[in-house]
Design a protein around this motif. Structure first.
Motif, PDB file in Angstrom:
ATOM      1  N   ASP A   1      31.405  46.070  72.268  1.00 33.18           N
ATOM      2  CA  ASP A   1      30.425  46.509  70.999  1.00 33.18           C
ATOM      3  C   ASP A   1      31.598  46.516  70.079  1.00 33.18           C
ATOM      4  OD1 ASP A   1      28.297  46.874  72.494  1.00 33.18           O
ATOM      5  OD2 ASP A   1      28.459  49.098  72.144  1.00 33.18           O
ATOM      6  N   VAL A   2      32.374  46.231  70.167  1.00 33.11           N
ATOM      7  CA  VAL A   2      33.807  46.115  68.996  1.00 33.11           C
ATOM      8  C   VAL A   2      34.669  45.293  69.647  1.00 33.11           C
ATOM      9  CG1 VAL A   2      36.084  46.555  68.392  1.00 33.11           C
ATOM     10  CG2 VAL A   2      33.520  48.567  69.166  1.00 33.11           C
ATOM     11  N   ILE A   3      34.625  43.972  68.015  1.00 38.79           N
ATOM     12  CA  ILE A   3      35.519  43.087  69.011  1.00 38.79           C
ATOM     13  C   ILE A   3      36.425  42.665  67.489  1.00 38.79           C
ATOM     14  CG2 ILE A   3      35.344  39.970  68.743  1.00 38.79           C
ATOM     15  CD1 ILE A   3      32.693  40.479  70.083  1.00 38.79           C
ATOM     16  N   ASP A   4      37.950  42.749  67.602  1.00 40.83           N
ATOM     17  CA  ASP A   4      38.502  42.087  67.226  1.00 40.83           C
ATOM     18  C   ASP A   4      37.622  40.974  65.687  1.00 40.83           C
ATOM     19  OD1 ASP A   4      40.816  40.811  65.737  1.00 40.83           O
ATOM     20  OD2 ASP A   4      41.730  42.632  66.260  1.00 40.83           O
ATOM     21  N   ARG A   5      38.145  41.164  64.756  1.00 42.98           N
ATOM     22  CA  ARG A   5      37.950  39.995  64.173  1.00 42.98           C
ATOM     23  C   ARG A   5      38.156  38.400  64.058  1.00 42.98           C
ATOM     24  NH1 ARG A   5      35.134  40.827  59.017  1.00 42.98           N
ATOM     25  NH2 ARG A   5      35.336  43.516  59.132  1.00 42.98           N
TER      26      ARG A   5
ATOM     27  N   THR B   1      38.760  37.377  66.716  1.00 45.91           N
ATOM     28  CA  THR B   1      38.667  36.757  67.600  1.00 45.91           C
ATOM     29  C   THR B   1      36.848  36.444  68.066  1.00 45.91           C
ATOM     30  OG1 THR B   1      39.382  38.671  68.995  1.00 45.91           O
ATOM     31  CG2 THR B   1      37.257  37.714  70.184  1.00 45.91           C
ATOM     32  N   VAL B   2      36.073  36.679  66.449  1.00 46.30           N
ATOM     33  CA  VAL B   2      34.996  36.027  66.348  1.00 46.30           C
ATOM     34  C   VAL B   2      34.733  34.332  65.866  1.00 46.30           C
ATOM     35  CG1 VAL B   2      33.199  35.968  64.940  1.00 46.30           C
ATOM     36  CG2 VAL B   2      34.332  37.829  65.139  1.00 46.30           C
ATOM     37  N   ALA B   3      36.351  33.805  65.571  1.00 47.34           N
ATOM     38  CA  ALA B   3      36.352  32.894  64.701  1.00 47.34           C
ATOM     39  C   ALA B   3      36.879  31.703  66.428  1.00 47.34           C
ATOM     40  CB  ALA B   3      37.314  32.643  64.088  1.00 47.34           C
TER      41      ALA B   3
ATOM     42  N   MET C   1      38.463  44.964  62.416  1.00 45.81           N
ATOM     43  CA  MET C   1      37.951  44.827  63.625  1.00 45.81           C
ATOM     44  C   MET C   1      36.091  44.397  63.457  1.00 45.81           C
ATOM     45  SD  MET C   1      39.775  45.873  66.123  1.00 45.81           S
ATOM     46  CE  MET C   1      38.706  46.480  67.124  1.00 45.81           C
ATOM     47  N   ALA C   2      35.407  44.313  64.294  1.00 42.51           N
ATOM     48  CA  ALA C   2      33.636  43.380  63.798  1.00 42.51           C
ATOM     49  C   ALA C   2      32.416  44.998  65.054  1.00 42.51           C
ATOM     50  CB  ALA C   2      33.404  42.077  64.077  1.00 42.51           C
ATOM     51  N   VAL C   3      31.883  45.681  64.339  1.00 39.48           N
ATOM     52  CA  VAL C   3      31.542  46.498  65.319  1.00 39.48           C
ATOM     53  C   VAL C   3      29.630  46.284  65.204  1.00 39.48           C
ATOM     54  CG1 VAL C   3      31.066  48.133  64.165  1.00 39.48           C
ATOM     55  CG2 VAL C   3      31.542  49.142  66.242  1.00 39.48           C
ATOM     56  N   LEU C   4      28.700  46.762  66.463  1.00 40.57           N
ATOM     57  CA  LEU C   4      27.498  46.189  66.194  1.00 40.57           C
ATOM     58  C   LEU C   4      27.564  47.764  65.637  1.00 40.57           C
ATOM     59  CD1 LEU C   4      24.649  45.157  67.316  1.00 40.57           C
ATOM     60  CD2 LEU C   4      25.180  46.136  69.274  1.00 40.57           C
TER      61      LEU C   4
ATOM     62  N   TRP D   1      25.297  39.624  69.821  1.00 40.25           N
ATOM     63  CA  TRP D   1      24.860  40.190  68.946  1.00 40.25           C
ATOM     64  C   TRP D   1      25.714  39.831  67.460  1.00 40.25           C
ATOM     65  CZ3 TRP D   1      29.696  42.908  66.815  1.00 40.25           C
ATOM     66  CH2 TRP D   1      30.710  42.782  68.011  1.00 40.25           C
TER      67      TRP D   1
ATOM     68  N   THR E   1      31.365  30.709  66.400  1.00 39.50           N
ATOM     69  CA  THR E   1      32.191  29.734  64.828  1.00 39.50           C
ATOM     70  C   THR E   1      31.062  29.648  64.086  1.00 39.50           C
ATOM     71  OG1 THR E   1      32.546  28.073  66.206  1.00 39.50           O
ATOM     72  CG2 THR E   1      34.317  29.934  66.337  1.00 39.50           C
TER      73      THR E   1
ATOM     74  N   VAL F   1      30.855  53.518  70.860  1.00 36.71           N
ATOM     75  CA  VAL F   1      30.782  51.908  71.363  1.00 36.71           C
ATOM     76  C   VAL F   1      31.624  52.030  72.671  1.00 36.71           C
ATOM     77  CG1 VAL F   1      30.903  51.496  68.596  1.00 36.71           C
ATOM     78  CG2 VAL F   1      33.211  52.010  69.909  1.00 36.71           C
ATOM     79  N   SER F   2      30.830  51.231  72.776  1.00 40.91           N
ATOM     80  CA  SER F   2      31.433  50.144  74.105  1.00 40.91           C
ATOM     81  C   SER F   2      33.455  49.526  73.736  1.00 40.91           C
ATOM     82  CB  SER F   2      30.709  49.079  74.826  1.00 40.91           C
ATOM     83  OG  SER F   2      31.277  48.648  75.905  1.00 40.91           O
TER      84      SER F   2
ATOM     85  N   LYS G   1      42.066  35.235  76.504  1.00 40.09           N
ATOM     86  CA  LYS G   1      40.726  34.372  76.104  1.00 40.09           C
ATOM     87  C   LYS G   1      41.671  33.421  75.734  1.00 40.09           C
ATOM     88  CE  LYS G   1      40.551  35.862  71.526  1.00 40.09           C
ATOM     89  NZ  LYS G   1      40.832  34.784  70.782  1.00 40.09           N
TER      90      LYS G   1
END
Lengths: 59, 289
Positions: A6-10, A12-14, B1-4, B29, B33, B140-141, B227
């Motif tokens: 539920d948390v992704i490093d910003r 990482t999104v790109a 960080m992005a969070v749901l 969610w 890119t 959050v997970s 990754k």
């Protein structure tokens, strides 16, 4: 299944190639509310579920 | 960080509680890119992008294994929801949640899309959705760093000449990632036993030549999501396990395009989300399938 978190490093999104195949398939439809068409009759099942909810239960 | 958004985490938890075996393969969610380039949702970008608070206010839910009309009804009744799309129809707050045709190119026949109102109050509203009984606030997970005990318990104890050749190959691969030079042939012979003992000695474990829970845990190291661009022992372990599964990677500990391709191919073969990112689900598959 997604390697869900539920948390992704910003950053990482790109780098994500496709977090969600649905999301990737939605290209061009980002502004969903620009695609509202004619009003339709409500589904009976949706209406019934709404009634159950309004009666204080779960859908 | 992005969070749901917390409100969506509660809704998803209720879905999971009511339909624990639902298909989650097309859940999602955060956008990819192609979404990121559309900018923040406040500026007309996709709701799947993080807003200026770092929160994503949109959730896609796989339609298989759930009661879609019920979920749509629950979402329409939630005070934080802005609109819902499913099966070529949209229910929008702007239209009083009256059903209308959805004219976008994606029919949303394999997932339900739910978007929240873009403000902090809506995002943080953790009231129940009426999908199942209340689940309360859902934390959050975070990315996992330790291997679940349930998974470790599933891994068989390995000793000289066991019958679990598949597991022996994985143990041999992990031993190689730690510096051994074994053939990953699935035969637990004298060389493998020697390598196990050497590994146990080096890690301060009981030296018995048996791969039990403590040795498995030590062989597995930390549970990291890796990754492209990642480097280190986690990557090396991943490359060795991918090789056991049929890849032919250099086990150099550098997650480049070849490792990504091998990961994607593995994910495709095993019904996982094909994203080339090795997280808990892909690691679990690599170890148990």
């Amino acid at each position: 299944m997604t390697d869900a978190q539920d948390v992704i490093d910003r950053n990482t999104v790109a780098g994500l190639a496709s977090t969600n195949p649905n999301v990737a398939a939605s290209q061009g439809d980002y502004n969903h509310e620009d695609h509202i068409g004619d009003e339709q009759a409500e589904d009976d099942e949706v209406a019934a579920a709404r009634a159950r909810l309004e009666a204080g239960g779960t859908v | 960080m992005a969070v749901l958004a917390p409100a969506l985490r509660v809704g998803r938890a209720e879905l999971d509680k009511r339909w624990p075996n639902r298909d989650r393969r097309t859940d999602g969610w955060i956008g990819d890119t192609s979404h990121a380039v559309t900018g923040r949702p406040e500026n007309g970008g996709s709701d799947h992008n993080p807003n200026n608070r770092g929160v994503v206010d949109a959730l896609d839910i796989d339609v298989d294994g759930i009661d879609c009309p019920a979920v749509v009804a629950a979402a329409c009744a939630h005070p934080s929801v802005n609109y819902v799309i499913w099966n070529r129809s949209i229910w929008s707050r702007s239209r009083g949640f009256k059903k209308a045709q959805y004219t976008g190119s994606n029919p949303h026949t394999d997932h339900i899309h739910i978007s929240l109102i873009q403000n902090a109050g809506a995002e943080n509203n953790t009231r129940g959705w009426g999908i199942s009984t209340a689940v309360g606030t859902v934390p959050v997970s975070n990315p996992t760093t330790t291997w679940p005990a349930e998974l470790i318990a599933k891994l068989p104890e390995l000793a000289k000449s066991p019958t679990e050749r598949g597991s022996v190959r994985k143990a041999q691969a992990l031993l190689n990632a730690a510096g051994a030079s074994l053939n990953t042939d699935g035969v637990f012979g004298a060389l493998t036993e020697t390598a196990v003992r050497a590994f146990q000695q080096a890690r301060g474990l009981t030296v018995d030549g048996i791969v039990g829970p403590n040795t498995w845990r030590a062989l597995l190291g930390t549970l990291a999501t890796i990754k492209v661009g990642a480097k280190g022992d986690d990557v090396k372990r991943c490359q060795w396990l991918l090789n056991v599964a049929g890849a032919a990677l250099a086990t150099d500990g550098s997650f480049g395009s070849l490792t990504q391709t091998a990961a994607r191919e593995y994910q495709a073969r095993h019904g996982l989300t094909v994203d080339g990112i090795v997280g808990p689900n892909t690691w679990t598959a690599l170890l148990t399938r």
